[in-house]
Design an enzyme around this catalytic site. Structure first.
Site, short mmCIF file in Angstrom:
data_model
loop_
_atom_site.label_atom_id
_atom_site.label_comp_id
_atom_site.label_asym_id
_atom_site.label_seq_id
_atom_site.Cartn_x
_atom_site.Cartn_y
_atom_site.Cartn_z
N GLU A 126 -5.19 -5.35 -7.30
CA GLU A 126 -4.06 -4.78 -8.06
C GLU A 126 -3.75 -5.72 -9.22
O GLU A 126 -3.28 -5.29 -10.26
CB GLU A 126 -2.86 -4.66 -7.12
CG GLU A 126 -1.73 -3.84 -7.66
CD GLU A 126 -0.50 -3.89 -6.75
OE1 GLU A 126 -0.52 -4.61 -5.76
OE2 GLU A 126 0.48 -3.21 -7.10
N ARG A 141 -3.99 -13.82 4.24
CA ARG A 141 -2.95 -13.34 5.15
C ARG A 141 -3.51 -12.49 6.28
O ARG A 141 -2.91 -12.36 7.34
CB ARG A 141 -1.84 -12.63 4.38
CG ARG A 141 -1.00 -13.62 3.54
CD ARG A 141 0.06 -12.91 2.74
NE ARG A 141 -0.47 -12.03 1.72
CZ ARG A 141 -0.89 -12.42 0.51
NH1 ARG A 141 -0.82 -13.68 0.17
NH2 ARG A 141 -1.37 -11.55 -0.35
#
Ligand code: AMP
Length: 176
Positions: free
Chosen positions: A101, A64
Site C-alpha cells: 500500500e 507482525r
C-alpha cells in the site's frame, strides 16, 4: 469468537494517520500485544479458525505476522516458517517482488522450510492491497506447499486484497 471480544480488539487498534507516508492510516496493533487479555483473544481468534483443520505449518509474514503466527503454531504444536524481507534469511531462498500500500519490496522463504505437499496456513496482522500475501502465496506454492487458507487480524476491505489471493480462502476478524 464472542462479539464482545472482537469489539474489545477493535477498540484497541490505534489509527496512526500519515504513517509511514502521508495519506496512509496505519493500523497499530501494539496496544493489543501490550495487553495480556487482548493478546490472548487475538491468538484465540486465529486458533478458532485453525482447529479441526489438518495443518502442517504456519507461515508468518515479516514482521507482525511473526507475533501472531508463532503463538498460533506453538499452541497447535506445529512448525512456524518466517517469510522475511530480502536479505534477512541466512540460507538459500526463493524470492518474490511485491508492491505494498505504501511502497515496493521483496520477500524470501528458505527453500527447505516447507516440504512438498505440506498444508499451510498463512498469517499476518493486516490485509491491505493483498500484494504481500499474494506473493507469499506464490512463494509457498513455489516450494511445494499447499496453501489452505490466509488469516489476518485486520482486513482493509475497501482495498479488495482478498481478490488477489483468490482462490485461496481468506479469513479476517476485524474488517474496515
Ligand atoms: P498489502 O501488501 O498492501 O496487503 O499490505 C500488507 C502488509 O503491509 C502487511 O504486512 C501489513 O502489516 C502492512 N500494512 C499495509 N497497510 C497497512 C496499514 N494501513 N496499517 C498497518 N499495516 C499495514
Amino acid at each position: 469468537m464472542a462479539p464482545d471480544s472482537l469489539q474489545k480488539l477493535r477498540a484497541a487498534v490505534r489509527d496512526v494517520p500519515d504513517f509511514p507516508k502521508t495519506g496512509i492510516i496505519f493500523k497499530d496493533i501494539t496496544p493489543i500485544l501490550a495487553n495480556g487479555t487482548l493478546f490472548r483473544a487475538s491468538i484465540d481468534a486465529f486458533l478458532e479458525q485453525c482447529r479441526g483443520k489438518a495443518i502442517d505449518k504456519i507461515v508468518g509474514i515479516d514482521a507482525r505476522g511473526f507475533l501472531f503466527g508463532s503463538a498460533v503454531a506453538y499452541e497447535l504444536g506445529i512448525g512456524f516458517v518466517p517469510l522475511r524481507k530480502k536479505g534477512r534469511l541466512p540460507y538459500k531462498t526463493e524470492s518474490a517482488k511485491y508492491s505494498l500500500e505504501y511502497g515496493e519490496a521483496e520477500m524470501e522463504l528458505h527453500i527447505d522450510a516447507i516440504e512438498a505437499g505440506e498444508k499451510i496456513v498463512l498469517i499476518d496482522d493486516l490485509l491491505a492491497t493483498g500484494g504481500t500475501s499474494a506473493s507469499a502465496a506464490t512463494l509457498i506454492k513455489k516450494v511445494g506447499g499447499i496453501l489452505l487458507e490466509a488469516q489476518f487480524l485486520i482486513e482493509l476491505e475497501f482495498l479488495h486484497g482478498r481478490e488477489k489471493l483468490a482462490p485461496t480462502p481468506v479469513v479476517s476478524f476485524l474488517k474496515y
